[in-house]
Motif scaffolding. Structure first.
Motif, PDB file in Angstrom:
ATOM      1  N   GLU A   7       0.856  -1.186   0.000  1.00  0.00           N
ATOM      2  CA  GLU A   7       0.000   0.000   0.000  1.00  0.00           C
ATOM      3  C   GLU A   7       0.889   1.232   0.000  1.00  0.00           C
ATOM      4  O   GLU A   7       1.997   1.200   0.527  1.00  0.00           O
ATOM      5  N   TRP A  88      -0.083  -5.326  -5.076  1.00  0.00           N
ATOM      6  CA  TRP A  88      -0.747  -4.177  -4.456  1.00  0.00           C
ATOM      7  C   TRP A  88      -2.092  -4.553  -3.860  1.00  0.00           C
ATOM      8  O   TRP A  88      -2.808  -5.404  -4.386  1.00  0.00           O
ATOM      9  N   ALA A  89      -2.456  -3.863  -2.793  1.00  0.00           N
ATOM     10  CA  ALA A  89      -3.803  -3.968  -2.245  1.00  0.00           C
ATOM     11  C   ALA A  89      -4.781  -3.456  -3.305  1.00  0.00           C
ATOM     12  O   ALA A  89      -4.482  -2.495  -4.023  1.00  0.00           O
ATOM     13  N   ASP A  92      -5.404   0.290  -3.898  1.00  0.00           N
ATOM     14  CA  ASP A  92      -4.299   1.087  -4.416  1.00  0.00           C
ATOM     15  C   ASP A  92      -4.125   0.965  -5.933  1.00  0.00           C
ATOM     16  O   ASP A  92      -3.423   1.769  -6.544  1.00  0.00           O
TER      17      ASP A  92
END
Length: 104
Positions: A7, A88-89, A92
């Motif tokens: 993140e 990535w989350a 994001d």
């Protein structure tokens, strides 16, 4: 909840502050350095199983210190073209795509 996913630095906006002020504070608290917050990249809403979040991402310039781990398990500087090197989350991902398109 998002173990192993990356993140951008940040956190919750407190009642008395703007999103830019919150980001400056969070980076100082979490990374021990100072930034100047620049232009907004994007603001998105994402629904996780545990909550719906609004994520506002900004470009920043490092002005004091060097980022260091204070609360997290890992930290990396990534060139925009290398942003796909980490998982990535989901919240994001829209900001990652914009940063890659604008700076990559």
């Amino acid at each position: 909840m998002l173990s192993g996913l990356w993140e951008f630095p940040g956190g919750k906006v407190e009642q008395s502050e703007t999103p830019r002020e919150a980001l400056e504070r969070e980076i100082t608290e979490e990374l021990g350095c100072g930034v100047v917050v620049g232009n907004q990249v994007t603001s998105t809403v994402h629904s996780y199983d545990f909550a719906e979040i609004t994520l506002t991402t900004f470009y920043c310039a490092l002005v004091t210190g060097e980022p260091r781990l204070m609360e997290h398990t890992a930290i990396r500087w990534l060139h925009p073209a290398a942003l796909d090197d980490v998982p990535w989350a989901p919240a994001d991902l829209p900001a990652v795509a914009i940063v890659k398109a604008e700076l990559g």
